[in-house]
Design a protein around this motif. Structure first.
Motif, PDB file in Angstrom:
ATOM      1  N   LEU A 153      31.077 -16.158  53.230  1.00  0.00           N
ATOM      2  CA  LEU A 153      29.955 -15.122  53.616  1.00  0.00           C
ATOM      3  C   LEU A 153      30.031 -13.587  52.963  1.00  0.00           C
ATOM      4  N   MET A 154      31.217 -13.510  52.690  1.00  0.00           N
ATOM      5  CA  MET A 154      31.434 -11.893  51.875  1.00  0.00           C
ATOM      6  C   MET A 154      30.490 -12.308  50.648  1.00  0.00           C
ATOM      7  N   LEU A 155      30.755 -13.721  49.761  1.00  0.00           N
ATOM      8  CA  LEU A 155      29.982 -13.551  48.568  1.00  0.00           C
ATOM      9  C   LEU A 155      28.377 -13.497  48.694  1.00  0.00           C
ATOM     10  N   VAL A 156      28.016 -13.586  49.892  1.00  0.00           N
ATOM     11  CA  VAL A 156      26.405 -13.324  50.171  1.00  0.00           C
ATOM     12  C   VAL A 156      26.128 -11.792  49.954  1.00  0.00           C
ATOM     13  N   TYR A 157      27.240 -10.868  50.303  1.00  0.00           N
ATOM     14  CA  TYR A 157      27.110  -9.565  50.068  1.00  0.00           C
ATOM     15  C   TYR A 157      27.097  -9.256  48.679  1.00  0.00           C
ATOM     16  N   VAL A 158      28.051  -9.881  48.121  1.00  0.00           N
ATOM     17  CA  VAL A 158      28.426  -9.846  46.623  1.00  0.00           C
ATOM     18  C   VAL A 158      26.939 -10.362  45.970  1.00  0.00           C
ATOM     19  N   ALA A 159      26.430 -11.375  46.106  1.00  0.00           N
ATOM     20  CA  ALA A 159      25.296 -12.000  45.577  1.00  0.00           C
ATOM     21  C   ALA A 159      23.934 -11.218  45.466  1.00  0.00           C
ATOM     22  N   GLU A 160      24.101 -10.331  46.918  1.00  0.00           N
ATOM     23  CA  GLU A 160      22.874  -9.597  46.966  1.00  0.00           C
ATOM     24  C   GLU A 160      22.963  -8.373  45.994  1.00  0.00           C
ATOM     25  N   GLN A 161      24.084  -7.783  45.835  1.00  0.00           N
ATOM     26  CA  GLN A 161      24.116  -6.852  45.127  1.00  0.00           C
ATOM     27  C   GLN A 161      24.081  -7.024  43.566  1.00  0.00           C
ATOM     28  N   PHE A 162      24.485  -8.268  43.441  1.00  0.00           N
ATOM     29  CA  PHE A 162      24.115  -8.922  41.857  1.00  0.00           C
ATOM     30  C   PHE A 162      22.630  -9.007  41.622  1.00  0.00           C
ATOM     31  N   LEU A 163      21.993  -9.432  42.750  1.00  0.00           N
ATOM     32  CA  LEU A 163      20.759  -9.714  42.488  1.00  0.00           C
ATOM     33  C   LEU A 163      19.942  -8.389  42.511  1.00  0.00           C
ATOM     34  N   ALA A 164      20.336  -7.354  43.061  1.00  0.00           N
ATOM     35  CA  ALA A 164      19.624  -5.939  42.945  1.00  0.00           C
ATOM     36  C   ALA A 164      20.098  -5.378  41.491  1.00  0.00           C
ATOM     37  N   SER A 165      21.109  -5.614  40.908  1.00  0.00           N
ATOM     38  CA  SER A 165      21.660  -5.265  39.479  1.00  0.00           C
ATOM     39  C   SER A 165      20.620  -5.932  38.593  1.00  0.00           C
ATOM     40  N   MET A 166      20.465  -7.154  38.956  1.00  0.00           N
ATOM     41  CA  MET A 166      19.518  -8.013  38.166  1.00  0.00           C
ATOM     42  C   MET A 166      18.363  -7.448  37.760  1.00  0.00           C
ATOM     43  N   ALA A 167      17.638  -7.362  39.240  1.00  0.00           N
ATOM     44  CA  ALA A 167      16.167  -6.981  39.208  1.00  0.00           C
ATOM     45  C   ALA A 167      16.026  -5.600  38.633  1.00  0.00           C
ATOM     46  N   LEU A 168      16.974  -4.614  38.790  1.00  0.00           N
ATOM     47  CA  LEU A 168      16.801  -3.395  38.248  1.00  0.00           C
ATOM     48  C   LEU A 168      17.205  -3.148  36.690  1.00  0.00           C
ATOM     49  N   GLY A 169      18.143  -4.178  36.390  1.00  0.00           N
ATOM     50  CA  GLY A 169      18.580  -3.982  35.092  1.00  0.00           C
ATOM     51  C   GLY A 169      18.145  -5.174  33.961  1.00  0.00           C
ATOM     52  N   LEU A 170      19.228  -5.926  34.085  1.00  0.00           N
ATOM     53  CA  LEU A 170      19.082  -7.069  32.904  1.00  0.00           C
ATOM     54  C   LEU A 170      17.780  -7.905  33.011  1.00  0.00           C
ATOM     55  N   MET A 171      17.441  -8.110  34.019  1.00  0.00           N
ATOM     56  CA  MET A 171      16.165  -9.025  34.316  1.00  0.00           C
ATOM     57  C   MET A 171      14.938  -8.374  34.425  1.00  0.00           C
ATOM     58  N   LYS A 172      14.860  -7.106  34.279  1.00  0.00           N
ATOM     59  CA  LYS A 172      13.584  -6.332  34.774  1.00  0.00           C
ATOM     60  C   LYS A 172      12.551  -6.468  33.575  1.00  0.00           C
ATOM     61  N   PRO A 180      10.768  -2.237  39.688  1.00  0.00           N
ATOM     62  CA  PRO A 180      11.810  -3.275  39.568  1.00  0.00           C
ATOM     63  C   PRO A 180      11.050  -4.593  39.629  1.00  0.00           C
ATOM     64  N   GLY A 181      12.086  -5.744  39.223  1.00  0.00           N
ATOM     65  CA  GLY A 181      11.605  -7.002  39.269  1.00  0.00           C
ATOM     66  C   GLY A 181      11.275  -7.544  37.930  1.00  0.00           C
ATOM     67  N   SER A 182      11.731  -8.897  37.829  1.00  0.00           N
ATOM     68  CA  SER A 182      11.511  -9.755  36.547  1.00  0.00           C
ATOM     69  C   SER A 182      10.035 -10.107  36.185  1.00  0.00           C
ATOM     70  N   ARG A 183       9.906 -10.662  34.953  1.00  0.00           N
ATOM     71  CA  ARG A 183       8.661 -11.126  34.608  1.00  0.00           C
ATOM     72  C   ARG A 183       8.372 -12.265  35.606  1.00  0.00           C
ATOM     73  N   ASN A 184       6.915 -12.333  35.958  1.00  0.00           N
ATOM     74  CA  ASN A 184       6.371 -13.375  36.838  1.00  0.00           C
ATOM     75  C   ASN A 184       6.439 -14.578  36.216  1.00  0.00           C
ATOM     76  N   LEU A 185       7.324 -15.490  36.673  1.00  0.00           N
ATOM     77  CA  LEU A 185       7.433 -16.985  36.061  1.00  0.00           C
ATOM     78  C   LEU A 185       6.043 -17.634  36.285  1.00  0.00           C
ATOM     79  N   GLN A 186       5.137 -17.405  37.248  1.00  0.00           N
ATOM     80  CA  GLN A 186       4.208 -18.157  37.528  1.00  0.00           C
ATOM     81  C   GLN A 186       2.948 -18.063  36.312  1.00  0.00           C
ATOM     82  N   GLN A 187       3.322 -16.742  35.485  1.00  0.00           N
ATOM     83  CA  GLN A 187       2.464 -16.630  34.466  1.00  0.00           C
ATOM     84  C   GLN A 187       3.087 -17.114  33.191  1.00  0.00           C
ATOM     85  N   TYR A 188       4.208 -18.088  33.367  1.00  0.00           N
ATOM     86  CA  TYR A 188       4.933 -18.573  31.984  1.00  0.00           C
ATOM     87  C   TYR A 188       4.908 -19.974  32.467  1.00  0.00           C
TER      88      TYR A 188
END
Lengths: 360, 306
Positions: A153-172, A180-188
């Motif tokens: 359960l704790m790892l859910v919160y960690v994953a949510e933070q990780f998701l936020a970090s990816m959406a705003l950073g590396l995968m933006k 915020p948010g990555s490229r749209n895979l529907q167009q790939y």
């Protein structure tokens, strides 16, 4: 005077009937709730359960049933294996997120290269992501005896933070104008988990969910591992004498549920959702717990329960639009379902007896 | 980055505020677990307490009345858990989860008209002389009443469990319900009382978040504090004073990471926000080697067959 008598064997008839009784009871209680909210209860229930299937716009909603049902079934099948053996993975939401991130990460890394092998690689990475996330509680439980409920359960919160970090950073999306948010895979094209038959809602996740149902059914009924899972759940001491290796069982159950949850995340991010965004996860991992119980931890039951739960999601959306029913009302509705299910389960294992106790 | 902007006195004072919701929820759950019941619905009862307390305080203008309502709401929700596990013999893990899922949904439904409102403020303790002392004043004598109530509650639970007959009976029920039943104690009744107490405490903890710590209402605002409280009980080896220690430790981690975020440390915000959860896992791992202090009948249902 009403007393409870333990049945020598759980009643098979009640075991099948309780989910139906629970659904009916939830409809009644839900109707009352809607009435309190100032909505016509019959109209609300009809909107939720009838409109998506047979209403005027059913042609639009029916495919949604597959889109929403597939992740629920996929996750719930994995959870049910562990629940049967008394291994409680309640962090499927986190594994779902990690599966999506790993899978989308692989897809985005190949962009804009087009090749047939990209999507299969993403599927593998998605399953791997979920597996890794589930292996953390599994390893800690087997190595240190740490409670898997709390860790997963704790790892859910960690994953949510990780998701936020990816959406705003590396995968933006570098061409996303700073949103915020990555490229749209529907167009790939190489990474897009498109409908197999256009407009049917039948994407690869639905296929995977059906395969998982069959896999779980065979495993539980025809395979030694499945037998060990059931034995551990029903008679832990007997399982110990029979030589069941608890470590391997924990790793297997948590690992499998992690893979399935990860796959569900990958199919969602590459298909219906399309992109990694901060609010990508919508609680499928938690709703799947209800699905697993509603389906009596039985693969076929889970398939039906997943369909029903998908129905309440879609019906809830329609009721929100047409009747201004608040979106949280449907969450309450789903929670009540689990309540009633657990309460009526009493009748599976116990018999109500009326009158005075007899002298033995 | 400017770490000198962090004031250590304010840090300790806010650490105590951050720890108080955990204190309430964890001490309640400790009593429940001492009775041999595992209630995973803490998160659900907390969030129901948070909205019930918030709504009552806003409508009545009295934060104290809000706390009373929160305790009642938490206890009412825990009745559902008691019915499921003590009468319907349902699995405790599943019942607790259902409580949490239901509570999160129901609180969102109740709270839709309360988003963005400021609740009435609770007065801070202001003792002439004592509250004006440097360093000690703001740390020990400058808080709201509920913070002290939580500490008193810890002491009371400790004393009851250790020194009174009621505490002994509670522990007997949690260690071996069959033996306690054979001795003539009402296992189910005692467990229900413990569950109600746990619910009321969780409700208070929730209201402390929405009325004092934040203070406003947002959906899902407990953000896992109920689950951390569950972990805290394990951390404390089911001993009340260690709950206090643990809660202040976690409160400290939360406050320090928030301060680091504000100070603009080079670590991204998301990774700082993960830290309380990661540290919870770490502590669980370190302490899970020793299971000897767990109540022996924890999580097992009791049904008197005769």
């Amino acid at each position: 005077m009403i007393r409870l008598e333990k049945r020598p064997q759980p009643s098979r008839a009640w075991s099948l009937a309780t989910p139906l009784v629970a659904v009916l009871a939830t409809m009644v209680a839900g109707g009352l709730l809607f009435a309190v909210l100032g909505k016509d209860p019959l109209e609300a229930i009809r909107t939720i359960f009838w409109e998506p299937l047979f209403g005027e716009f059913a042609f639009y909603y029916r495919p949604q049933l597959l889109v929403k049902g597939a992740p629920l079934v996929l996750i719930a099948i994995g959870l049910s294996l562990g629940f049967k053996a008394g291994i409680w993975n309640i962090g499927a939401e986190g594994q779902y997120i990690m599966g999506a991130l790993f899978g989308a990460g692989v897809g985005l890394a190949f962009y804009p290269h087009e090749a047939w092998y990209i999507f299969p690689l993403m599927v593998i990475a998605g399953g791997f992501g979920g597996w890794v996330w589930a292996m953390i509680p599994a390893y800690l439980k087997t190595r240190f005896g740490t409670n898997e409920i709390l860790v997963s359960l704790m790892l859910v919160y960690v994953a949510e933070q990780f998701l936020a970090s990816m959406a705003l950073g590396l995968m933006k999306n570098p061409e996303g104008f700073g949103f915020p948010g990555s490229r749209n895979l529907q167009q790939y094209e190489s990474a897009y988990n498109a409908d197999l038959i256009a407009g049917s809602g039948m994407h690869w996740g639905v296929v995977a969910a059906l395969i998982a149902v069959i896999f779980a059914y065979v495993l539980l009924n025809r395979h030694m591992v499945g037998y060990h899972i059931r034995l551990t759940g029903e008679a832990p001491r007997a399982a110990k004498f029979a030589g069941v290796n608890p470590t391997r069982l924990i790793l297997f159950c948590l690992g499998t549920s992690g893979i399935l949850a990860g796959l569900a995340g990958l199919f969602e991010v590459s298909g219906p959702s399309g992109q990694v965004s901060i609010d990508f996860n919508v609680g499928y991992g938690f709703t799947a717990i209800i699905v697993a119980f509603l389906g009596r931890l039985h693969p076929v039951g889970i398939l039906l329960a997943g369909g029903l739960m998908a129905l309440t999601y879609i019906g809830g959306d329609i009721a929100q639009a047409n009747l201004q029913l608040p979106s949280s009302a449907i969450q309450v509705f789903q929670g009540m379902l689990l309540f009633f299910l657990l309460a009526f389960d009493l009748l599976t294992n116990f018999r109500l007896s009326f009158g005075k106790p007899e002298v033995a | 980055m400017d770490l000198s902007a962090i004031n250590p006195i304010l840090l300790i004072a806010s650490l105590m505020v951050a720890a108080t919701p955990l204190l309430f929820a964890a001490i309640g759950e400790l009593v429940v677990e001492k009775a041999g019941v595992l209630n995973l619905g803490v998160e659900g009862m907390m969030i129901i307490g948070a909205i019930a307390g918030f709504a009552t305080a806003v409508e009545s203008g009295s934060p104290l009345l809000g706390f009373v309502a929160a305790a009642v709401a938490g206890a009412v929700l825990s009745v559902l858990f008691a019915i499921l596990t003590q009468f319907a013999q349902a699995n405790q893990v599943a019942s607790g989860l259902s409580l949490t899922l239901f509570g999160l949904g129901f609180s969102a439904l109740l709270g839709q008209n309360y988003v963005g409102i400021k609740p009435p403020q609770m007065e801070k303790l202001d003792i002439p002389l004592l509250s004006d002392l440097p360093v000690v004043g703001p740390i020990l004598f400058g808080h709201d009443v509920m913070l002290y109530v939580a500490i008193v509650l810890i002491a009371a639970v400790w004393a009851v469990i250790k020194f009174t007959r009621a505490g002994l009976v509670l522990r007997a029920v949690g260690e071996n319900h069959d033996a306690a039943h054979a001795l003539g104690y009402k296992v189910v009744k005692i467990r229900i009382l413990a569950i109600l107490f746990g619910g009321a405490c969780a409700g208070l903890g929730g209201a402390y978040i929405s009325l004092i710590r934040v203070p406003q209402w947002t959906e899902g605002m407990t953000a896992g504090i109920g689950w951390i409280a569950l972990a805290l009980v394990v951390f404390a080896s089911w001993k009340p004073w260690r709950v206090l220690l643990g809660a202040y430790l976690f409160g400290g981690v939360t406050v320090v990471q928030l301060n680091l975020q504000a100070a603009g440390v080079a670590i991204p915000v998301e990774y700082l926000a993960m830290s309380p959860y990661l540290i919870t896992i770490l502590v669980l791992v370190i302490l899970s080697a020793d299971k000897s202090s767990a109540p022996a009948a924890l999580g097992r249902n009791f049904h008197a067959s005769r």
